[in-house]
Design a protein around this motif. Sequence first.
Motif, PDB file in Angstrom:
ATOM      1  N   GLU A   1       0.761  -1.251   0.030  1.00 50.11           N
ATOM      2  CA  GLU A   1      -0.152  -0.144  -0.018  1.00 50.11           C
ATOM      3  C   GLU A   1       0.906   1.105  -0.160  1.00 50.11           C
ATOM      4  N   THR A   2       0.265   2.206  -0.362  1.00 50.94           N
ATOM      5  CA  THR A   2       1.028   3.758  -0.417  1.00 50.94           C
ATOM      6  C   THR A   2       1.189   4.071   1.046  1.00 50.94           C
ATOM      7  N   THR A   3       2.060   4.819   1.252  1.00 51.48           N
ATOM      8  CA  THR A   3       2.210   5.370   2.466  1.00 51.48           C
ATOM      9  C   THR A   3       2.335   7.177   2.408  1.00 51.48           C
ATOM     10  N   SER A   4       2.602   7.567   1.140  1.00 48.94           N
ATOM     11  CA  SER A   4       2.243   8.864   1.087  1.00 48.94           C
ATOM     12  C   SER A   4       2.130   9.212  -0.360  1.00 48.94           C
ATOM     13  N   GLY A   5       1.415  10.098  -0.783  1.00 47.53           N
ATOM     14  CA  GLY A   5       0.862  10.424  -2.254  1.00 47.53           C
ATOM     15  C   GLY A   5       0.357  11.522  -2.160  1.00 47.53           C
ATOM     16  N   THR A   6       0.640  12.359  -3.585  1.00 48.95           N
ATOM     17  CA  THR A   6       0.313  13.630  -3.942  1.00 48.95           C
ATOM     18  C   THR A   6       0.272  13.976  -5.313  1.00 48.95           C
ATOM     19  N   PHE A   7      -0.106  14.965  -5.836  1.00 46.50           N
ATOM     20  CA  PHE A   7       0.164  15.442  -7.196  1.00 46.50           C
ATOM     21  C   PHE A   7       1.405  16.344  -7.209  1.00 46.50           C
ATOM     22  N   SER A   8       2.372  15.957  -8.267  1.00 43.09           N
ATOM     23  CA  SER A   8       3.546  16.687  -8.021  1.00 43.09           C
ATOM     24  C   SER A   8       3.289  17.902  -8.897  1.00 43.09           C
TER      25      SER A   8
END
Length: 367
Positions: free
Chosen positions: A312-319
């Motif tokens: 699973e992802t731990t951090s995510g965002t739009f760059s």
Amino acid sequence: MSADAPDALFRSPLHERHIALGAKFAAFGGWEMPLEYAGGGVLKEHTAVREASGVFDVSHLGKARVTGPGAAAFVNACLTNDLGRIAPGKAQYTLCCAEDGGVVDDLIAYLISDDEVFLIPNAANTAEVVRLLAAAAPEGVTVTDEHHDWAVLAVQGPQSAEVLAKLGLPTEHDYMSFEVARFGGGELIDCRTGYTGEHGYELVVPWDAAAAVWDALIEAGVRPCGLGARDTLRTEMGYPLHGQDLSLEITPVQARSGWAVGWSKPAFWGRDALTAEKAAGPRRTLRGLELTGRGIPRGHMHVYAGDELIGETTSGTFSPTKKVGIALALLDTAAGLTEGDLVQIDIRGKRTEARVVKPPFVQPSVR
């Protein structure tokens, strides 16, 4: 300083300045801190740091001091990195681990002398780091919580040196080194560190002097930036955030933070567990994921290889720099993924393709 009630959020000494600038606030580690400012927002603040300069109030970060005969040797026997690798006047990224290898906190250690170390932990973990160190300290060594004695202002971006020069502050010292400087009749610590991947400085300022330093920076043309932009900037660099990419459940071996461990040291908290995990190989590994199409990943989203759930992802965002969704994810080592392999992230019920990449997602400009 104390909060008005047991469950109230602490506030920075610059809180009224943030209100005047139209800040939107959010809770960070028990503190009410600016997320973004009116007239800018995360995108413009992020861009200012990548292209010019921005200043972040990160006074929520902890501050603690360890003093007494052999204080540096004591800290070195507790935290993971090797203080013996640096000289007084240098700073070092390090980890405070539990005996099972989990990460209590990641922090910066300022080596002042053999008998004094200044620490900057994360806000939510300061009390626990101080408690652990104080409980282990030998006679003559004192651990003091100075969380509310100091403000921290992070001036980041390619024009940050030019800005500090206008204030008469030193700018030529090396990365991860610090100097004590004078400003407005008082002293502050000027350290060549940051959390953005850009050339920058973190100013550790006496609590009551923070407003004067902030005002001078704004007058010099620095853009005020909130912690929303700080998060997009650090994610583009692949820098871990404690509580997401590092935690009591995520070891430095799994998070690829083994470079911050002094493996040859005879002692540090968690040494046996981490040495064993390193030798055996971690069961999961923190990897970078870059979406091939549209979508914005967030933390705790399932990652698949075909029909198999692999992490699973731990951090995510739009760059904002690359104009694409990016994420850090803990993935099963047994999946045998290599850079360039394709996986799928379940973003709100839709499988979205992503490519495995090696962070940083954006080339850092630290120098």
